[in-house]
Scaffold this active site. Sequence first.
Site, PDB file in Angstrom:
ATOM      1  N   GLN A  97      73.199  74.605  10.503  1.00 10.40           N
ATOM      2  CA  GLN A  97      73.086  74.416  11.901  1.00 10.40           C
ATOM      3  C   GLN A  97      74.235  75.326  12.721  1.00 10.40           C
ATOM      4  O   GLN A  97      75.319  74.932  12.505  1.00 10.40           O
ATOM      5  CB  GLN A  97      72.967  73.112  12.696  1.00 10.40           C
ATOM      6  CG  GLN A  97      72.563  72.969  13.988  1.00 10.40           C
ATOM      7  CD  GLN A  97      71.244  73.506  14.117  1.00 10.40           C
ATOM      8  OE1 GLN A  97      70.299  73.436  13.714  1.00 10.40           O
ATOM      9  NE2 GLN A  97      71.205  74.490  15.481  1.00 10.40           N
ATOM     10  N   ASP A 146      66.753  79.901   6.338  1.00  7.68           N
ATOM     11  CA  ASP A 146      66.864  80.293   7.636  1.00  7.68           C
ATOM     12  C   ASP A 146      67.299  81.728   7.979  1.00  7.68           C
ATOM     13  O   ASP A 146      67.084  82.034   9.145  1.00  7.68           O
ATOM     14  CB  ASP A 146      68.032  79.511   8.390  1.00  7.68           C
ATOM     15  CG  ASP A 146      67.967  79.402   9.965  1.00  7.68           C
ATOM     16  OD1 ASP A 146      66.822  79.269  10.486  1.00  7.68           O
ATOM     17  OD2 ASP A 146      69.081  79.040  10.343  1.00  7.68           O
ATOM     18  N   LYS A 163      64.216  69.558  12.607  1.00  8.06           N
ATOM     19  CA  LYS A 163      63.807  70.287  11.469  1.00  8.06           C
ATOM     20  C   LYS A 163      63.429  69.439  10.129  1.00  8.06           C
ATOM     21  O   LYS A 163      62.570  69.822   9.268  1.00  8.06           O
ATOM     22  CB  LYS A 163      64.791  71.470  11.061  1.00  8.06           C
ATOM     23  CG  LYS A 163      64.871  72.385  12.167  1.00  8.06           C
ATOM     24  CD  LYS A 163      66.223  73.217  12.273  1.00  8.06           C
ATOM     25  CE  LYS A 163      66.436  74.244  13.669  1.00  8.06           C
ATOM     26  NZ  LYS A 163      67.550  74.770  13.690  1.00  8.06           N
TER      27      LYS A 163
END
Length: 287
Positions: free
Chosen positions: A101, A124, A57
Site C-alpha cells: 500500500q 498490483d 481490498k
Amino acid sequence: MSATSTVQLMDGTSLAKRIEDAAARAAEISPRTGTSPCLATVLVGEDPASATYVRMKQARCAKTGSRSRHIGLPATTTTAELIDTLAGLSSDPGVHGILLQHPCGPHIDERAAFEAIAPEKDVDGVTMHSFVAMSFVLPGFVSCTPGGIMRLLEAYDVDLAGKHAVVVGRSAILGNPAGMLLLVMNATVTYSPSRTAGLSAIVREADVVVAAVGRRRLIRGEGVKPGAVVVDAGHDPGNVGDVDFDTASTRTRLITPVPGGVGPMTIAILPAQTVDAAANLLGIQRH
C-alpha cells in the site's frame, strides 16, 4: 455536439460486481491444490486512509474466496527493512499476490521497494516488469487503476482507435501505465503533467480525458471538449476528484462519478489478478 442531454455516468460500482468471476475461479483452485489464493498486504505506518484502502481490498478478496495476510510495519521502517519483508513474501510459496500500500512515507524509496516484489506476484502491477508487459502486450499484471479504467471504457463501448486521449498526470502506477494501455488500443496519447503550459487548451482537444494528477477540480467543464469521455481517477477528501463534475458533466458524453466510478474498479481488479497469480503459480490451467 452538446452532451447536456445525453451524458451518461460510467458506473464502476455496478460493473465491478460483474467483473469476471474470480470467486468461481478461486473455488476451482482449492479442491485441486489444497490451498486457496492468498494476497499479502503490506502497510507502512498507520495512515487512516491507507488502512481503510487495505481493509477494503482484503474484504473484496475474501468475497472471492481468497485469503489475505496482513503485515503492518511501523512508520520508522527503513527501505532496507521493507525490501527484506517484500523479498520474504516473494519467496514464500504460501503467498500468491503481494500488495504494498502506497504512499509508504517520504523516507522510503518506493521504487526500490516495488522492485523487491516478484513479477509473478505483482498483482498490483507496480513493478517495471509489469509496465513493460503492459506496453508490449505480454503476459503479466496491469496496474489496478489503469486496468479498471480500461475495463470501464470497454464496458461502455468507447472506441479508442484513432481518438486523441489526454492523460493528465504521469505517476508510475497510474498516469504512465494508463497512457500505455490507451496507446495499445490505438489511441493517440498525450501525457500532460499538471504543470504543462497551456494544459486547458490541450485537454480541450481531447476525445478522451483521464484525470490522474491528484489536484482537486483541476479540470472544469469549459475546458472539456463537448461530447468527450472523461475518466476521473482523482479522489480527495470530501469525495472530490480532479474534475469539476458539475460543470464537466454538462458537456461530456460519458463521465465517471467520484465516488463510484474508478475506485470500485481498482478494487475489483486486485482479487481477479490474485486468483490469476495463484492459478499460474499452482499450475492450474484456466478453462
